[in-house]
Design an enzyme around this catalytic site. Structure first.
Site, short mmCIF file in Angstrom:
data_model
loop_
_atom_site.label_atom_id
_atom_site.label_comp_id
_atom_site.label_asym_id
_atom_site.label_seq_id
_atom_site.Cartn_x
_atom_site.Cartn_y
_atom_site.Cartn_z
N GLU A 50 -98.13 55.84 26.22
CA GLU A 50 -97.77 56.61 27.41
C GLU A 50 -96.71 57.67 27.16
O GLU A 50 -96.70 58.73 27.79
CB GLU A 50 -97.29 55.67 28.53
CG GLU A 50 -98.40 54.87 29.20
CD GLU A 50 -98.68 53.54 28.52
OE1 GLU A 50 -98.33 53.39 27.34
OE2 GLU A 50 -99.25 52.65 29.16
N GLU A 70 -101.93 46.70 29.01
CA GLU A 70 -101.20 46.02 30.10
C GLU A 70 -102.10 44.98 30.79
O GLU A 70 -101.66 43.89 31.13
CB GLU A 70 -100.68 47.07 31.10
CG GLU A 70 -99.53 47.89 30.48
CD GLU A 70 -99.08 49.04 31.34
OE1 GLU A 70 -99.95 49.83 31.77
OE2 GLU A 70 -97.87 49.16 31.59
C1 3H9 Z 1 -101.50 54.66 31.33
O1 3H9 Z 1 -102.30 53.84 30.99
C2 3H9 Z 1 -100.36 54.41 32.27
C3 3H9 Z 1 -100.13 52.96 32.60
O2 3H9 Z 1 -99.14 52.44 31.75
C4 3H9 Z 1 -99.61 52.74 33.98
C5 3H9 Z 1 -100.26 53.34 35.13
C6 3H9 Z 1 -99.68 52.91 36.42
N1 3H9 Z 1 -108.02 58.79 31.32
O3 3H9 Z 1 -110.12 61.35 23.12
P1 3H9 Z 1 -111.59 61.43 23.30
C7 3H9 Z 1 -111.33 61.25 28.27
S1 3H9 Z 1 -101.61 56.27 30.79
C8 3H9 Z 1 -108.91 59.75 31.62
O4 3H9 Z 1 -112.29 62.68 22.87
P2 3H9 Z 1 -112.08 59.40 21.35
C9 3H9 Z 1 -111.01 62.50 27.48
O5 3H9 Z 1 -110.36 63.45 28.29
C10 3H9 Z 1 -102.98 56.26 29.70
N2 3H9 Z 1 -109.70 60.33 30.69
O6 3H9 Z 1 -112.34 60.16 22.69
C11 3H9 Z 1 -112.39 62.92 27.05
O7 3H9 Z 1 -113.01 63.55 28.15
P3 3H9 Z 1 -114.05 64.75 27.93
C12 3H9 Z 1 -102.64 55.70 28.40
C13 3H9 Z 1 -109.57 59.93 29.43
O8 3H9 Z 1 -113.17 58.42 21.22
C14 3H9 Z 1 -113.12 61.59 26.82
O9 3H9 Z 1 -112.39 60.63 27.56
N3 3H9 Z 1 -103.75 55.84 27.50
C15 3H9 Z 1 -108.64 58.95 29.06
O10 3H9 Z 1 -111.85 60.37 20.24
C16 3H9 Z 1 -113.17 61.17 25.38
O11 3H9 Z 1 -111.85 61.19 24.84
C17 3H9 Z 1 -103.84 56.85 26.62
O12 3H9 Z 1 -102.95 57.66 26.49
C18 3H9 Z 1 -107.86 58.36 30.08
N4 3H9 Z 1 -106.96 57.40 29.80
O13 3H9 Z 1 -110.72 58.61 21.56
C19 3H9 Z 1 -105.10 56.89 25.81
N5 3H9 Z 1 -108.72 58.76 27.71
O14 3H9 Z 1 -115.15 64.17 27.14
C20 3H9 Z 1 -105.66 58.27 25.80
C21 3H9 Z 1 -109.69 59.60 27.28
O15 3H9 Z 1 -114.42 65.17 29.29
N6 3H9 Z 1 -106.95 58.34 25.15
N7 3H9 Z 1 -110.20 60.29 28.31
O16 3H9 Z 1 -113.30 65.80 27.16
C22 3H9 Z 1 -107.08 58.33 23.81
O17 3H9 Z 1 -106.14 58.21 23.06
C23 3H9 Z 1 -108.47 58.51 23.26
O18 3H9 Z 1 -109.26 59.07 24.28
C24 3H9 Z 1 -109.17 57.21 22.78
C25 3H9 Z 1 -110.65 57.52 22.45
C26 3H9 Z 1 -108.46 56.71 21.52
C27 3H9 Z 1 -109.13 56.15 23.85
#
Ligand code: 3H9
Length: 685
Positions: free
Chosen positions: A127, A107
């Site tokens: 999301e 975004e």
């Molecule tokens: C959004 O954006 C809403 C908006 O449209 C509007 C808002 C108004 N936040 O997965 P990993 C942490 S909603 C907080 O093992 P990888 C995760 O918990 C969001 N924490 O790494 C972990 O913590 P810990 C939309 C997050 O390299 C650490 O980071 N976005 C977030 O295998 C490592 O994560 C998503 O849905 C976050 N957004 O994969 C993306 N993301 O080490 C969600 C991760 O303490 N994330 N953490 O356990 C992912 O898909 C994967 O983390 C990503 C990296 C591909 C980015």
């Protein structure tokens, strides 16, 4: 200024960098820092264009998920403020994207004037997996870049697209290779000379054919499986046909309603639960894992073959061992056919198939496993056979090779002791069938398994794209142990008067992917039968036992594979057909056990099956078999079809209240000898 963001000057180009590891999420402080740098660059007469990028691994993970449901710190600029600031920026802005740019990350990128992406990078709006639509303009800007159809597809499915597709769809303006910064700087200089930039929000959206949203709504409702978020995403995308400000307002309203929902709370719980499950409380997270390149699989049957495919898909060199040449050939032929089918369905290219098959080395001599870094044994369930194999493995493999068993219920400690002084290299890697498809992987922690062996098995699980969960040693580990009580209850309910169809419907209406009788028929009744016969001597004769499943097996009714089990199946058709003979059999066994059959409500079915499951989950939590309640949720949602939008059995029970569950379990225990409130449940209540 917080140190979560940074501004660099590269001649006439200002580069704003997000420095919020691990995923550069938009945590409090980040949007504010970015806005401050943006203002500085905007007012600096030297600056001709502004680049925005993620530091560290380069990814931009979106909004900070941990902040949902919590108040945003007062006075702290939000993601929306940042996006409005970017949208109104008078100088050309360029998002330089690497690795993953997801959710709020995309975004932000779409509120810049231009976007470049490195080869191998991905962009997406995932999301929906968190029970929400994109809430910071994603549903309004993506249709303006990629068109309504492609945007709706990406937003409703939550699936990201790769660089080639992103370019094709117009989401990014250029795909670059190599180092992103020089590419971004030269692109920015180019754009600085390209005339006045136009904000994405000012672009028009082309309206689709009139029936487009009607058809899409029907398809989405069908696939949503009771979830609200996919339809909410659709509504938001539809609103992109309104003027930008109006569409954005609608998106915001729908987002706010979804983010506060139970569905979103459950899905957020699952997001963090799956990541927590890969951590072992008493093992230092910095424990190094061993390098694994070659993996040997012992046993070329259905399970071994599936594991081999999962390993080949992940890029490992794989040795497949069977002592008999014929069985080995048959196993390899099944693997080849699997790849051929994937090519025929267009899921795999011929060259990929050839590369995977080239990485497969069939062997008949166990001595050849000397070359393996990890061995996964997947032979039939027999302790003495497995012990013999592990004793041999301890001799033939090099020190440090991890020795894993795929057993479903044999004591892993007993297998491990056969490896003598290699005992610390032994653990369980329990895959679920079909092993190349199912996400769940239980890493079974044998008492003497070393920290390195465990962290390595977890790392392999992640590389395989699995969701690994650490389980202690007990009969059935986490998943099968709790599934057994759930299944037991379903069988007792049938004996007491419910039909398999009624039980299955009650539980699929609750949200389970399949009912327990359909699952038993699918998996094959003979496997559990063999296990019951092997452990018959351990059964308490004073406890209720229903002989119906044994009788079905004695009649050769092993489920789908024999066309008859709890249900009947027409040849070539997986649809279960109720069988009056099974009903008659249930009447017989009830009579023999002195049970008067009665009308049973769907509510009793759901409560008996699911509270039994929760009661047992609390027991294994209390015993330390599961490290945390959320591990049970991860297991049951990923391996047993529990509805993810309810957050797993423990999250669901917590929402109902463990005291309510305890009261019901206590009530059941007064009329059924096999019910006993577990100490774990009492503690949690
Ligand atoms: C959004 O954006 C809403 C908006 O449209 C509007 C808002 C108004 N936040 O997965 P990993 C942490 S909603 C907080 O093992 P990888 C995760 O918990 C969001 N924490 O790494 C972990 O913590 P810990 C939309 C997050 O390299 C650490 O980071 N976005 C977030 O295998 C490592 O994560 C998503 O849905 C976050 N957004 O994969 C993306 N993301 O080490 C969600 C991760 O303490 N994330 N953490 O356990 C992912 O898909 C994967 O983390 C990503 C990296 C591909 C980015």
């Amino acid at each position: 200024m917080s140190d979560l963001t940074r501004l660099e000057q590269h001649g006439p180009i200002a580069v704003i960098i997000i420095e919020n590891p691990p995923v550069n999420a938009m945590s409090p402080g980040v949007p504010g820092g970015l806005i401050a740098h943006l203002r500085a660059a905007e007012t600096d007469p030297q600056v001709k264009a502004i680049v925005l990028m993620g530091g560290g691994r380069g990814l931009i993970g979106g909004a900070d998920i941990a902040m949902f449901g919590k108040p945003w710190p007062e006075g702290e600029p939000s993601l929306h403020t940042l996006i409005a600031a970017l949208d109104a920026c008078p100088k050309p802005t360029i998002a330089a994207l690497q690795a993953h740019t997801l959710g709020g990350g995309l975004e932000i990128a779409m509120s810049c004037h231009y976007r470049i992406l490195v080869e191998g990078g991905m962009v997406g709006q995932p999301e929906v997996n968190l029970g929400i639509p994109p809430g910071a303009g994603g549903t309004q800007r993506l249709p303006r870049l990629a068109g309504i159809a492609a945007a709706a597809d990406m937003i409703i499915s939550g699936k990201p697209v790769g660089a080639k597709k992103a370019l094709e769809l117009g989401i990014v303006d250029r795909v670059v290779s190599g180092d992103i910064l020089p590419a971004a700087l030269s692109f920015a200089e180019e754009m600085a000379e390209a005339g006045e930039p136009v904000a994405v929000s000012a672009r028009a959206v082309e309206a689709p054919a009139p029936e487009f949203f009607v058809t899409l709504r029907e398809q989405t409702a069908k696939r949503a499986k009771g979830m609200r978020a996919p339809l909410a995403c659709l509504e938001c995308v539809e609103a992109s046909l309104l003027p930008f400000a109006e569409g954005s307002k609608k998106e915001r309203e729908i987002f706010e309603a979804c983010v506060a929902s139970e569905e979103a709370a459950a899905l957020r719980h699952m997001f963090f639960a799956e990541r927590a499950a890969t951590k072992i409380a008493d093992i230092d997270s910095k424990t190094p894992s061993r390098t694994i390149k070659t993996v040997a699989v012992i046993g070329a049957g259905t399970m071994g073959g599936g594991i081999a495919i999962a390993l080949l898909d992940a890029g490992y060199q794989v040795m497949l061992l069977e002592r008999a040449q014929q069985a080995l050939d048959a196993g390899c032929a099944r693997i080849e056919k699997n790849y051929q089918d994937q090519v025929a369905k267009g899921r795999l290219k011929d060259v990929q198939k050839d590369a995977r098959l080239a990485a497969l080395k069939p062997v008949t001599d166990i001595e050849e496993l000397a070359a393996a870094d990890l061995v996964i044994e997947a032979v039939f369930e027999d302790l003495s056979v497995k012990r013999e194999i592990f004793a041999t493995l301890a001799r033939v493999t090099k020190p440090g090779t991890i020795l894993a068993t795929n057993t479903s219920y044999i004591d892993v400690n007993e297998i491990a002791t056969a490896a003598g002084d290699r005992v610390s290299d032994v653990l369980g890697m329990h895959f679920f069938s079909p092993a190349n498809i199912m996400k769940l992987l239980e890493i079974v922690r044998a008492d003497k398994a070393s920290p390195e062996a465990l962290t390595t098995a977890l790392a392999v699980g992640k590389k395989l794209g699995k969701t690994p969960v650490v389980a202690g040693v007990c009969d059935g580990f986490i998943g099968n142990r709790i599934y057994n009580v759930y299944r037991r209850e379903a069988i007792f309910l049938m004996e007491e008067g419910a039909s398999p169809t009624q039980v299955d419907h009650a539980l699929t209406n609750f949200g389970m992917a399949l009912g327990p009788f359909a699952v038993m028929d699918l998996a094959g009744l003979d496997i559990a039968w063999a296990q019951r016969k092997a452990t018959a001597h351990l059964r308490d004769p004073n406890k209720r036992y229903c002989t119906l499943p044994d009788r079905l097996c004695e009649m050769g009714r092993f489920g789908q594979k024999t066309g008859r089990g709890f249900y009947l199946y027409e040849p070539g058709n997986r649809k279960p057909v109720p069988d009056p003979n099974v009903e008659a059999l249930a009447e017989d066994t009830a009579k023999e056990s002195g049970i008067t059959r009665r009308e049973i409500t769907d509510q009793e079915i759901v409560e008996r099956c699911l509270y039994a499951l929760v009661n047992e989950s609390c027991a294994l939590l209390h015993e330390g078999i599961a490290q945390r309640a959320s591990d049970v949720d991860v297991v049951f949602c990923n391996g047993y079809g529990f509805p993810r939008q309810l957050g797993g059995p423990m999250f669901w029970a917590e929402r109902i209240g463990f005291d309510t569950v305890l009261a019901k379990v206590t009530e059941f225990s007064q009329s059924h000898d096999f019910w006993e409130p577990s100490v774990g449940l009492k503690t949690l209540a």
